[in-house]
Design a protein around this motif. Structure first.
Motif, PDB file in Angstrom:
ATOM      1  N   THR A 286     -30.064  40.699   4.758  1.00 52.10           N
ATOM      2  CA  THR A 286     -29.914  39.345   5.294  1.00 52.10           C
ATOM      3  C   THR A 286     -29.191  38.452   4.293  1.00 52.10           C
ATOM      4  O   THR A 286     -29.591  38.349   3.134  1.00 52.10           O
ATOM      5  N   ALA A 287     -28.099  37.841   4.735  1.00 46.80           N
ATOM      6  CA  ALA A 287     -27.273  37.008   3.859  1.00 46.80           C
ATOM      7  C   ALA A 287     -26.138  36.401   4.663  1.00 46.80           C
ATOM      8  O   ALA A 287     -25.930  36.764   5.825  1.00 46.80           O
ATOM      9  N   ILE A 288     -25.421  35.514   4.018  1.00 43.45           N
ATOM     10  CA  ILE A 288     -24.136  35.080   4.564  1.00 43.45           C
ATOM     11  C   ILE A 288     -23.085  36.016   3.994  1.00 43.45           C
ATOM     12  O   ILE A 288     -23.018  36.215   2.774  1.00 43.45           O
ATOM     13  N   TYR A 289     -22.285  36.584   4.873  1.00 50.06           N
ATOM     14  CA  TYR A 289     -21.248  37.530   4.478  1.00 50.06           C
ATOM     15  C   TYR A 289     -19.891  36.824   4.494  1.00 50.06           C
ATOM     16  O   TYR A 289     -19.524  36.205   5.496  1.00 50.06           O
ATOM     17  N   TYR A 290     -19.180  36.955   3.397  1.00 49.00           N
ATOM     18  CA  TYR A 290     -17.882  36.304   3.237  1.00 49.00           C
ATOM     19  C   TYR A 290     -16.783  37.353   3.117  1.00 49.00           C
ATOM     20  O   TYR A 290     -16.886  38.290   2.320  1.00 49.00           O
ATOM     21  N   CYS A 291     -15.747  37.145   3.868  1.00 48.39           N
ATOM     22  CA  CYS A 291     -14.555  37.972   3.753  1.00 48.39           C
ATOM     23  C   CYS A 291     -13.668  37.399   2.659  1.00 48.39           C
ATOM     24  O   CYS A 291     -13.580  36.173   2.493  1.00 48.39           O
ATOM     25  N   THR A 292     -13.000  38.263   1.936  1.00 51.78           N
ATOM     26  CA  THR A 292     -12.045  37.803   0.943  1.00 51.78           C
ATOM     27  C   THR A 292     -10.823  38.707   0.941  1.00 51.78           C
ATOM     28  O   THR A 292     -10.912  39.891   1.274  1.00 51.78           O
ATOM     29  N   ILE A 293      -9.681  38.115   0.617  1.00 49.29           N
ATOM     30  CA  ILE A 293      -8.483  38.897   0.409  1.00 49.29           C
ATOM     31  C   ILE A 293      -7.854  38.478  -0.918  1.00 49.29           C
ATOM     32  O   ILE A 293      -8.020  37.351  -1.374  1.00 49.29           O
ATOM     33  N   VAL A 294      -7.172  39.418  -1.531  1.00 45.59           N
ATOM     34  CA  VAL A 294      -6.431  39.155  -2.761  1.00 45.59           C
ATOM     35  C   VAL A 294      -5.003  39.622  -2.526  1.00 45.59           C
ATOM     36  O   VAL A 294      -4.791  40.784  -2.136  1.00 45.59           O
ATOM     37  N   ASN A 295      -4.035  38.717  -2.731  1.00 46.72           N
ATOM     38  CA  ASN A 295      -2.658  39.137  -2.473  1.00 46.72           C
ATOM     39  C   ASN A 295      -2.015  39.691  -3.743  1.00 46.72           C
ATOM     40  O   ASN A 295      -2.632  39.776  -4.816  1.00 46.72           O
ATOM     41  N   ARG A 296      -0.760  40.090  -3.608  1.00 47.09           N
ATOM     42  CA  ARG A 296      -0.056  40.744  -4.721  1.00 47.09           C
ATOM     43  C   ARG A 296       0.197  39.791  -5.880  1.00 47.09           C
ATOM     44  O   ARG A 296       0.567  40.240  -6.968  1.00 47.09           O
ATOM     45  N   LEU A 297       0.015  38.484  -5.649  1.00 48.35           N
ATOM     46  CA  LEU A 297       0.113  37.499  -6.717  1.00 48.35           C
ATOM     47  C   LEU A 297      -1.246  37.239  -7.355  1.00 48.35           C
ATOM     48  O   LEU A 297      -1.403  36.308  -8.136  1.00 48.35           O
ATOM     49  N   ASN A 298      -2.246  38.056  -6.970  1.00 50.76           N
ATOM     50  CA  ASN A 298      -3.608  37.936  -7.474  1.00 50.76           C
ATOM     51  C   ASN A 298      -4.256  36.608  -7.082  1.00 50.76           C
ATOM     52  O   ASN A 298      -5.084  36.060  -7.811  1.00 50.76           O
ATOM     53  N   LYS A 299      -3.875  36.088  -5.915  1.00 53.56           N
ATOM     54  CA  LYS A 299      -4.498  34.877  -5.404  1.00 53.56           C
ATOM     55  C   LYS A 299      -5.587  35.270  -4.413  1.00 53.56           C
ATOM     56  O   LYS A 299      -5.355  36.116  -3.545  1.00 53.56           O
ATOM     57  N   TRP A 300      -6.756  34.627  -4.558  1.00 54.96           N
ATOM     58  CA  TRP A 300      -7.912  34.940  -3.724  1.00 54.96           C
ATOM     59  C   TRP A 300      -8.046  33.916  -2.598  1.00 54.96           C
ATOM     60  O   TRP A 300      -7.829  32.728  -2.800  1.00 54.96           O
ATOM     61  N   TYR A 301      -8.449  34.408  -1.455  1.00 54.56           N
ATOM     62  CA  TYR A 301      -8.760  33.562  -0.306  1.00 54.56           C
ATOM     63  C   TYR A 301     -10.106  33.988   0.259  1.00 54.56           C
ATOM     64  O   TYR A 301     -10.444  35.181   0.245  1.00 54.56           O
ATOM     65  N   TRP A 302     -10.854  33.009   0.764  1.00 55.75           N
ATOM     66  CA  TRP A 302     -12.198  33.277   1.281  1.00 55.75           C
ATOM     67  C   TRP A 302     -12.339  32.775   2.711  1.00 55.75           C
ATOM     68  O   TRP A 302     -11.778  31.742   3.081  1.00 55.75           O
ATOM     69  N   GLY A 303     -13.129  33.501   3.503  1.00 57.03           N
ATOM     70  CA  GLY A 303     -13.489  33.043   4.831  1.00 57.03           C
ATOM     71  C   GLY A 303     -14.644  32.062   4.752  1.00 57.03           C
ATOM     72  O   GLY A 303     -15.186  31.789   3.680  1.00 57.03           O
ATOM     73  N   GLN A 304     -15.023  31.548   5.919  1.00 55.92           N
ATOM     74  CA  GLN A 304     -16.055  30.529   5.970  1.00 55.92           C
ATOM     75  C   GLN A 304     -17.469  31.115   5.915  1.00 55.92           C
ATOM     76  O   GLN A 304     -18.438  30.392   5.683  1.00 55.92           O
ATOM     77  N   GLY A 305     -17.576  32.402   6.097  1.00 51.55           N
ATOM     78  CA  GLY A 305     -18.865  33.079   6.061  1.00 51.55           C
ATOM     79  C   GLY A 305     -19.460  33.264   7.437  1.00 51.55           C
ATOM     80  O   GLY A 305     -19.260  32.443   8.337  1.00 51.55           O
ATOM     81  N   THR A 306     -20.190  34.363   7.599  1.00 51.33           N
ATOM     82  CA  THR A 306     -20.890  34.632   8.849  1.00 51.33           C
ATOM     83  C   THR A 306     -22.297  35.106   8.508  1.00 51.33           C
ATOM     84  O   THR A 306     -22.492  35.932   7.621  1.00 51.33           O
ATOM     85  N   GLN A 307     -23.270  34.555   9.225  1.00 51.98           N
ATOM     86  CA  GLN A 307     -24.673  34.861   8.925  1.00 51.98           C
ATOM     87  C   GLN A 307     -25.074  36.195   9.527  1.00 51.98           C
ATOM     88  O   GLN A 307     -24.823  36.453  10.714  1.00 51.98           O
ATOM     89  N   VAL A 308     -25.706  37.018   8.704  1.00 50.80           N
ATOM     90  CA  VAL A 308     -26.320  38.263   9.173  1.00 50.80           C
ATOM     91  C   VAL A 308     -27.814  38.170   8.865  1.00 50.80           C
ATOM     92  O   VAL A 308     -28.201  37.952   7.708  1.00 50.80           O
ATOM     93  N   THR A 309     -28.632  38.305   9.895  1.00 45.22           N
ATOM     94  CA  THR A 309     -30.082  38.247   9.734  1.00 45.22           C
ATOM     95  C   THR A 309     -30.694  39.530  10.278  1.00 45.22           C
ATOM     96  O   THR A 309     -30.448  39.897  11.438  1.00 45.22           O
ATOM     97  N   VAL A 310     -31.450  40.210   9.430  1.00 41.95           N
ATOM     98  CA  VAL A 310     -32.115  41.452   9.820  1.00 41.95           C
ATOM     99  C   VAL A 310     -33.615  41.184   9.836  1.00 41.95           C
ATOM    100  O   VAL A 310     -34.240  40.990   8.791  1.00 41.95           O
ATOM    101  N   SER A 311     -34.170  41.155  11.026  1.00 38.84           N
ATOM    102  CA  SER A 311     -35.582  40.787  11.166  1.00 38.84           C
ATOM    103  C   SER A 311     -36.126  41.328  12.480  1.00 38.84           C
ATOM    104  O   SER A 311     -35.401  41.419  13.474  1.00 38.84           O
ATOM    105  N   SER A 312     -37.403  41.672  12.455  1.00 38.98           N
ATOM    106  CA  SER A 312     -38.064  42.098  13.688  1.00 38.98           C
ATOM    107  C   SER A 312     -38.749  40.912  14.364  1.00 38.98           C
ATOM    108  O   SER A 312     -39.342  41.073  15.423  1.00 38.98           O
TER     109      SER A 312
END
Length: 116
Positions: A90-116
């Motif tokens: 359970t966490a917020i999952y963030y996507c990231t990419i790194v381009n050939r110029l070594n610049k990082w970009y991040w997504g806004q995040g998506t919540q994943v909850t594992v619970s019964s």
């Protein structure tokens, strides 16, 4: 401008599966790495999985054998297939990419909850 749009998060029972997607668009130049990080309350952001443009993958020990990262280079999209989910995933999952110029970009995040 670069945009990362994540989807696929939600609520799932322990032992279940989810598939996250991350679509990148904009002035990407050339993407090298694509990856997923996660952050849960009170903890630092941690690497979950990453994949190079050539398909080499790395995983956190805690998800090896349960999660699979893949990418579609033609669509600039990364995927994270998560199986055998545990409450500790359970966490917020963030996507990231790194381009050939070594610049990082991040997504806004998506919540994943594992619970019964």
């Amino acid at each position: 401008q670069v945009q990362l749009v994540e989807s696929g998060g939600g609520l799932v029972q322990p032992g279940g599966s989810l598939r996250l997607s991350c679509a990148a668009s904009g002035s990407l130049f050339s993407i090298d790495l694509m990856g997923w990080y996660r952050q849960s309350p009170g903890k630092e952001r941690e690497l979950v999985a990453r994949i190079t443009s050539g398909g080499r993958t790395d995983y956190a020990d805690s998800v090896k054998g349960r999660f699979t990262i893949s990418r579609d280079n033609a669509k600039n999209t990364a995927y994270l297939q998560m199986d055998s989910l545990k409450p500790e995933d359970t966490a917020i999952y963030y996507c990231t990419i790194v381009n050939r110029l070594n610049k990082w970009y991040w997504g806004q995040g998506t919540q994943v909850t594992v619970s019964s």
